[in-house]
Structures are given as structure tokens and as C-alpha cells.
Design an enzyme around this catalytic site. Structure first.
Site: not given
Length: 814
Positions: A545, A660
Site C-alpha cells: 500500500k 482483496k
């Protein structure tokens, strides 16, 4: 490798000559598809030589797919035009689309036919798909969410458009050197994008600077300044197993030929002659240009206004054209036909721009214009971070947008974008239950008492097509087999049917086999891009991220440092009892965010030492995965077994990568933050490795820290000391480690509570190590994770937006 590619290209060049080059825009049979690809290779050439190597094959293949999409596109908007439904227009500064080829042929359900056609032409479809560059139109979760939402809008047959900017270079390409992260211009448009269609008839003027003229009757008009033109490029977004294909409309900044001063140029004043051209090029050059300078701030504001003004002029033109069919149009009907969603605060200027267009161009009075605007616009808040809740100085606003500043001052006396959004929109939503609660109790508490019905929650979601069905076909096929249906692809709640098989040994064998195949693929990828050999039998632990102190990659790497030191202190027999682990971290640090860049360097420095230590390399590897983007995520997520979502509680609005990972059977170690809370509720507390302070405890803990009451865990101190000792090189990490010291202040005094949460984090990681040793238990937890993810489909989220906020309905092409 290069020699083999050349040989394959030569063989393919021979094969394509044997295929008739015939246009088949709606081809479905492999022979027709092969002919259509051959047609584009011959008649839509972009290269001088007649070769048919991988790159040329990709462009020809993509254009053949685009033929199919354009037919569906035209049918979709003809159908919308005929039925005249209310439509949603989604404004976002970011769209992190990822590769389009695999997604398009997957949604069209023609992947098998394309694979067969390309085999006839001497290529494998996987190799062709690898040639596509990710569109550099986004940065992180905000942009990826927008792309998932467009996929769901199309799949649900909703009448909708996306609006964004056509960035020339986007964010940046990340390169890792001995000095850490380096930023390079992204080259996604270096050649061209085969997906976009330029609309030369859709072009609107956008003004900057200038002044406000007041007529004798009191009407106001914004005049003078610079006028840049917004030219539309459309990208088709196909729905899954439906004819509906909607548009992502991207604006490019242009100037007219008459704005080129030929006299000045011929007089040798070349820069002066092209000044407006240079200003136009700057607007769509880079996503999030640095804003530490006044020029940087003005450029960011220009980008945001350019998006809003062009999009609104387009929306109004379409509304008037539709109304003109009946000979008249009433502005009170505008909110009945138009829903406008602002994706975070970046498109806030849509509010004063819509007011200006309605009042100054269309002649509406203040009250009527404000009524239309507030009934049309809705706002999604994505953050509680102070630096992300945009504020603009009044001086900058008056300079660049004088007419809008007049309007803003009438609406709200403070130029604070989030406040303006709340005041002038009909609905405000957060993106996870905890986040929405914080908006109501803290950030916008004053407004809740005025408009209690204005605030909603819409927990984010992800498209199960890209994030499981396409990127993890091994697991997707297993799920379809055990559920005896593939209906889960558009109804993710059906995954709950896996619960009853969670202890089934046959399923365990298949599940483990799929996971191992994905781990091996990931191991090969890591070796290719980072040069590190990792063991597929080790636990794959991944955090990918945007690099930010609140997301706490620093906590992750401090934990890895402590794990390494413990391993060094063990003898060989003790090490054999340890769960081998490969820790992978990926993400981009914003170019001017110094501490985030220090974290990237620390991860790489720790990896350099750990991965080259012969005593330890069988038990621990630390890898920084460079240039993280959607395509990289599509490899990492299916191969993951543990994923870290470890932000300070109350700081992450939602998170979508957590969804996800969980959907792909990856277990989460995380805090009670954002959507982690809801994921844990859905998959079961026993299948989630929880640690850390809760959001309601954070203010008290910060105060205690400020008062000198924090007692650090010895393991925390040991990890910091090990870094300071120079064990990972000579780079001075003092400024980074100093941010964890002291007793107060944002950016120091451990504002994000890394020290407080470190002991419970290490304890959670110990529970992970033990759980992984019990393969049967781990596989059951993995299956339960996937089975519990039905809630986190963007189809569900968009269905709720459509019903509760936009009031739009499906309009399916027959």
C-alpha cells in the site's frame, strides 16, 4: 531470452501472413478473431516494419478487442439516449485501472477464443497481456476504488459515467537504488493507449485568473485571464457478461492555434509565444504535483478545477440536448436526471462551478441555483487525516478563481473543502462503519446536529472479477467446482456456501495446490524484479500500500528487525523450530514525504543484510517489491498467506486491499481500524490475528505519552537500538527513529503509537507462527476467510449508492 523472443516474433510474422486480414468487429470465433487481429496488424499499423512480435501483437490484439467494445459502447449510449434515465456522473482525480486487455476479454467472456486465436498467430495470450503498461492515472486505494466502482456500475447495467484527467505521466515510476526510492516519469503514454478514443467534438473552455465584471443590472460575469480547452478522451468500461459498456471520460488540456503567437515566435520570443501551450501541458502532466511552493499549490488547484469545469459543462450540455428533444428544459428537473458524486475533496470545486454556470450562464437566481446544486451533488469522505482534508488560502483562491470565491464566501465563510462539501451536498458518506461514525462524532459533529439525515455509511467493496476470478483462476475454478456454479462472480454472497466444506480434506488438498501454484509464480516474479530467491514453502507475509506513517510499514519492519535479531541469538537447533517467513513490502512514498522515503530505504537496507546472511536466509527473507501497481498486486495477492493491515486505529478510512487479500484466502494480522472491523465480523474472530489499541483509546494514549507515562517494551527498544548500531549500514536513521521518541506533536512523540502497539503486534505474530505450523487449521482459516467475504463486493456497495444516494436504476441493453 531476447533471442527466443526474436525467434518467436519471426515465426509469428510468418504465421500472420497466412491469416486473411479481414475486419470482424464483433468476432467471437477464434478464426474470425485471428483475422481481425491480422487486419489491425496490417491496416492500423503503428510500427514501420511488418513484424508481428509481442509488442506489435499486443497493440493489434487490443485494437481488435476495442472494436467489440465500441459496438457495445455505441449500443449502450443509444439505449440510454432512447430511455432517458437518470444518470450518475462520478468525479475522481484518480482511476487506478490496471491492465485492460485481460479484464476486457474476461468481462466479455471471450478469453478462450482469444487464446485460441493468438495460438494460431504464434503467441500465447499471457505473454501478449504482459506487454500492456498500467495506465498511470492513480496512486492508491482512492483510484482503485473508483475503478472497481466503474466495473460494478457497468456490470449492474447502471446508467453512469466516470470523469477524470488524462495524465501524461501520472504519479511516477518507482526505482530502488542504493539511495532508496527514486522517482522517474511514468511512460504509459510514451507510444499510445490502444483503448482510448479522442472525441474532437467534445471540447470546452476552462478559464483561470481574470476578474469579475458587474453589469448595470447587477449580473456578474467572469472574464479575462487564461482560457485552456478541455478535450475529451473516452475509455470503454465493459460490464461482466452484459452488453452494457460505459465510459471513463478523461480530459486533456489543449490550446487553440490562435493562441500561438506567430509574430512573437518569428521575432525570436519563442517561450513567450508558446506560454499558454506550456501552461496547458502542465495541467495534465503529473498526478499530485508537489505543492510545497505557491506555484505547486496553484497547479493542483488548476487540475481540480479543470476536472470539475470540463465535466460540468459536458453534463449540462448533455442535459440540455436531452431536454431539447421536447422543445424545452426546466432546471428544476436537473437533479431528477443528474446525480453527481464527488470522490473525496479533490472535486469540491464542482459545487461553486455548478452554481456559477447556473447563475451566470443560464440565468438562475441564487436560491434556485443553490437548490439545484445541493439536490444534485453528493460527497464521499475518504480520510480523517489533517493533511488530506484540503484547505486553500483565500489569497490563492481569489487569484485563480475570483468568481468562485464570491460564491464560496456566500455558501460558507471558511475555504475548507470538506466543510464546503458537507454544506452544499445532499448526502455525505464515509466508507466503513467505524470511519462513518468518526465523521459524525468528530470531524463533522457540528453539522450532524443541523442535518442528521444527511450522513450515511457505504462500506467500500472490490470487484470480484479482477480481484479473484481473473487474477486467481486456480482458486476461482475450485470455488466454482465446489459451489457447483459460477454465479458467485456477480453475487459474492454465494461464497458463504463454502462454509460447509471448510473441513473437507479433498478441498484442503485442492486449496493448498492452488495456493502453492500462486506462491511459485510470485517467487519467480520476486526473483525477476528484486533478484532475491524466496522459498515457496515459507510463510508469505505481504504488506502492499502507499507508504505512510499512519499505515505503519515502520511497525512491520521493526518487527522484522526484532525477528532477525532473535534468530541471530538462537543456535542451529532452536532455529529449526522457527516458522520460516518471507516478508514482502511494496508501495510508493510521495516524492516530498521524507520520513516515508526513509522507511522505504530501511526496508531495503534490512533486506540486503538479512537476505545475504547464510545463517538466517532459510528462516527469514525481507523483500521490497519495487514499483507497486495494480498488475503487481494481481501477482502478490493470490500468492499471499498473511497480510498486514496495521494502521493506527481510527486513521484508515476503510482500506480495500484488506478485502482483496481476505477474498483470496489470505489471513490478516491487523488492528480494529477501517474495514478490518467488518472483515473480522464476517469471517469470524478466530480467523483474524488482532492486536493494538482501539480507536477510542488513541486520544488517551497520546495524552499519556505527552505526559511522559509511556513505558516502552524492551523488544521495541532492542529493535531501535539494533538499527542505530549500524547493523543495516551506515545510513543515519536517527530522524526516522526520533519520530518515535519525545512526548508530543504530530510527526514526533510517536503520534501513530508504534511503540504502544509493538508488544501486542509481536504477540500476534507469534500466534501466526504457531497457527501456520498446523496446516489443517491454517487451510480451514483460509477457506473461512474467502467464504466470509461476500459483503465486500463493489457490486453491493454500488447497489447501495444507486438506491440510497443517487436514485438511479438499471438500464440494460437488450
Amino acid at each position: 531470452m531476447e533471442r527466443a523472443e526474436k525467434a518467436n516474433g519471426a515465426a509469428a510474422s510468418c504465421l500472420i501472413k497466412k491469416i486473411p486480414a479481414v475486419a470482424h468487429p464483433s468476432a467471437e470465433l477464434p478464426s474470425e478473431i485471428a483475422s481481425n487481429i491480422a487486419y489491425h496488424a496490417q491496416y492500423s499499423p503503428h510500427f514501420s516494419s511488418p513484424k508481428f512480435d509481442l509488442e506489435q501483437a499486443f497493440y493489434a490484439t487490443a485494437q481488435s478487442v476495442r472494436d467489440n467494445l465500441i459496438q457495445r459502447w455505441n449500443d449502450t449510449y443509444s439505449h440510454f439516449h432512447k430511455n432517458d434515465p437518470k444518470q450518475t456522473y462520478y468525479l475522481s482525480m484518480e482511476y487506478l485501472q490496471g491492465r485492460a486487455l485481460s479484464n476486457a476479454i474476461g468481462n466479455l467472456d471471450i478469453k478462450g477464443a482469444y487464446a485460441a486465436a493468438l495460438t494460431q498467430l504464434g503467441h500465447e495470450i499471457e505473454e501478449i497481456a504482459e506487454q500492456e503498461k498500467d495506465a498511470a492515472l492513480g496512486n492508491g486505494g482512492l483510484g482503485r476504488l473508483a475503478s472497481c466502482f466503474l466495473d460494478s456500475m457497468a456490470t449492474l447495467n447502471l446508467p453512469a459515467w466516470g470523469y477524470g484527467l488524462r495524465y501524461r505521466y501520472g504519479l511516477f515510476k518507482q526505482k530502488i537504488s542504493k539511495d532508496g526510492q527514486e522517482e522517474l516519469a511514468e511512460d504509459w503514454l510514451e507510444k499510445f493507449s490502444p483503448w482510448e478514443v479522442v472525441r474532437h467534438d467534445v471540447i470546452f473552455p476552462v478559464r483561470f485568473f481574470g476578474h469579475v465584471d458587474i453589469s448595470p443590472t447587477g449580473t456578474r460575469k467572469w472574464v479575462g485571464g487564461d482560457v485552456i480547452y478541455a478535450l475529451a478522451y473516452d475509455v470503454p468500461i465493459p460490464g461482466y457478461r452484459t452488453k452494457n459498456t460505459i465510459s471513463l471520460r478523461l480530459w486533456e488540456a489543449k490550446v487553440r492555434a490562435e493562441d500561438f503567437n506567430l509574430f512573437q515566435f518569428n521575432d525570436g520570443q519563442h517561450e513567450a509565444a508558446t506560454q499558454l501551450h506550456l501552461k496547458a501541458q502542465q495541467i495534465c502532466a503529473v498526478l499530485y504535483p508537489g505543492d510545497t511552493t505557491e506555484n505547486g499549490k496553484i497547479l493542483r488547484l488548476k487540475q481540480q478545477f479543470f476536472l470539475c469545469s470540463a465535466s460540468l459543462q459536458d453534463i449540462i450540455a448533455r442535459f440540455k440536448e436531452r431536454r431539447d428533444r421536447s422543445g424545452e428544459y426546466e432546471w428544476s428537473n436537473f437533479p431528477i436526471k443528474v446525480a453527481l458524486q464527488l470522490n473525496d475533496t479533490h472535486p469540491t470545486l464542482a459545487i461553486p462551478e455548478l452554481m456559477r454556470l447556473l447563475m451566470d450562464d443560464e440565468g438562475l437566481g441564487w436560491d434556485e441555483a443553490l437548490g439545484v446544486t445541493s439536490r444534485t451533488i453528493a460527497y464521499t469522505n475518504h480520510t480523517v487525516l489533517p493533511e488530506a482534508l484540503e484547505k486553500w488560502s483565500q489569497a490563492t483562491m481569489w487569484k485563480l478563481l475570483p468568481r468562485h470565491m464570491e460564491i464560496i464566501k456566500e455558501i460558507d465563510k471558511i475555504v475548507h473543502m470538506a466543510n464546503l462539501c458537507v454544506v452544499a451536498s445532499h448526502t455525505v458518506n464515509g466508507v466503513a462503519q467505524l470511519h462513518s461514525d468518526i465523521l459524525k462524532t468528530e470531524l463533522f459533529a457540528n453539522y450532524v446536529s443541523l442535518w442528521p439525515g444527511k450522513f450515511q455509511n457505504k462500506t467500500n467493496g472490490i470487484t470480484p472479477r479482477r480481484w479473484l476470478h481473473f487474477c486467481n483462476p486456480e482458486l476461482s475454478n475450485i470455488i466454482t467446482k465446489w459451489l457447483n456454479s459460477d454465479a458467485w462472480i456477480t453475487n459474492l454472497d454465494l461464497l458463504s456456501g463454502l462454509h460447509k466444506f471448510a473441513n473437507n480434506e479433498e478441498l484442503h488438498v485442492e486449496w493448498a495446490s492452488a495456493k502453492m501454484a500462486n506462491k511459485r509464480r510470485l517467487a519467480q516474479y520476486v526473483f525477476n524484479v528484486a533478484g532475491v530467491a524466496i522459498d515457496p514453502d515459507s510463510l508469505f507475509d505481504i504488506q502492499i500500500k502507499r507508504i505512510h506513517e499512519y499505515k505503519r510499514q515502520l511497525l512491520n519492519i521493526l518487527g522484522a528487525v526484532h525477528r532477525y535479531k532473535k534468530l541471530k541469538d538462537m543456535n542451529s537447533e532452536e532455529r529449526k523450530k522457527v516458522t520460516p517467513r518471507t516478508i514482502m513490502i511494496g508501495g510508493k512514498a510521495f516524492a516530498t514525504y521524507t520520513n516515508a522515503k526513509r522507511i522505504v530505504k530501511l526496508v531495503n537496507d534490512v533486506g540486503s543484510v538479512v537476505n545475504n546472511d547464510p545463517e538466517i536466509s532459510n528462516y527469514l527473507k525481507v523483500v521490497f517489491v519495487p514499483n507497486y501497481n495494480v498488475s503487481v498486486a494481481e501477482i502478490l495477492i493470490p500468492g499471499s498467506e498473511l497480510s498486514q493491515h496495521i494502521s493506527t486505529a481510527g486513521m484508515e478510512a476503510s482500506g480495500t486491499s484488506n478485502m482483496k487479500f481476505a477474498l483470496n484466502g489470505c489471513l490478516i494480522v491487523g488492528t480494529l481500524d477501517g474495514a478490518n472491523i467488518e472483515i473480522r465480523e464476517e469471517i469470524g474472530e478466530e480467523n483474524f490475528f488482532l492486536f493494538g489499541a482501539e480507536a477510542n483509546e488513541v486520544p488517551r494514549l497520546r495524552k499519556e505519552r505527552e505526559n511522559g507515562l509511556f513505558k516502552p517494551d524492551p523488544r521495541f527498544e532492542e529493535a531501535k537500538h539494533f538499527i542505530r548500531s549500524g547493523a543495516f549500514g551506515s545510513y543515519d536513521y536517527s530522524p526516522l527513529l526520533d519520530s518515535l521518541e519525545g512526548n508530543s506533536g504530530y510527526g514526533r512523540g510517536d503520534y501513530f503509537l508504534v511503540g504502544h502497539d509493538f508488544p501486542s503486534y509481536m504477540d500476534a505474530q507469534a500466534r501466526v507462527d504457531e497457527a501456520y505450523k498446523d496446516k489443517k487449521r491454517w487451510l480451514k482459516m483460509s477457506i473461512m476467510s474467502t467464504a466470509g467475504c461476500g459483503k465486500f463486493s463493489s457490486d453491493r456497495t454500488i447497489g447501495q449508492y444507486a438506491k440510497d444516494i443517487w436514485d438511479i436504476h438499471p438500464c440494460q441493453v437488450p
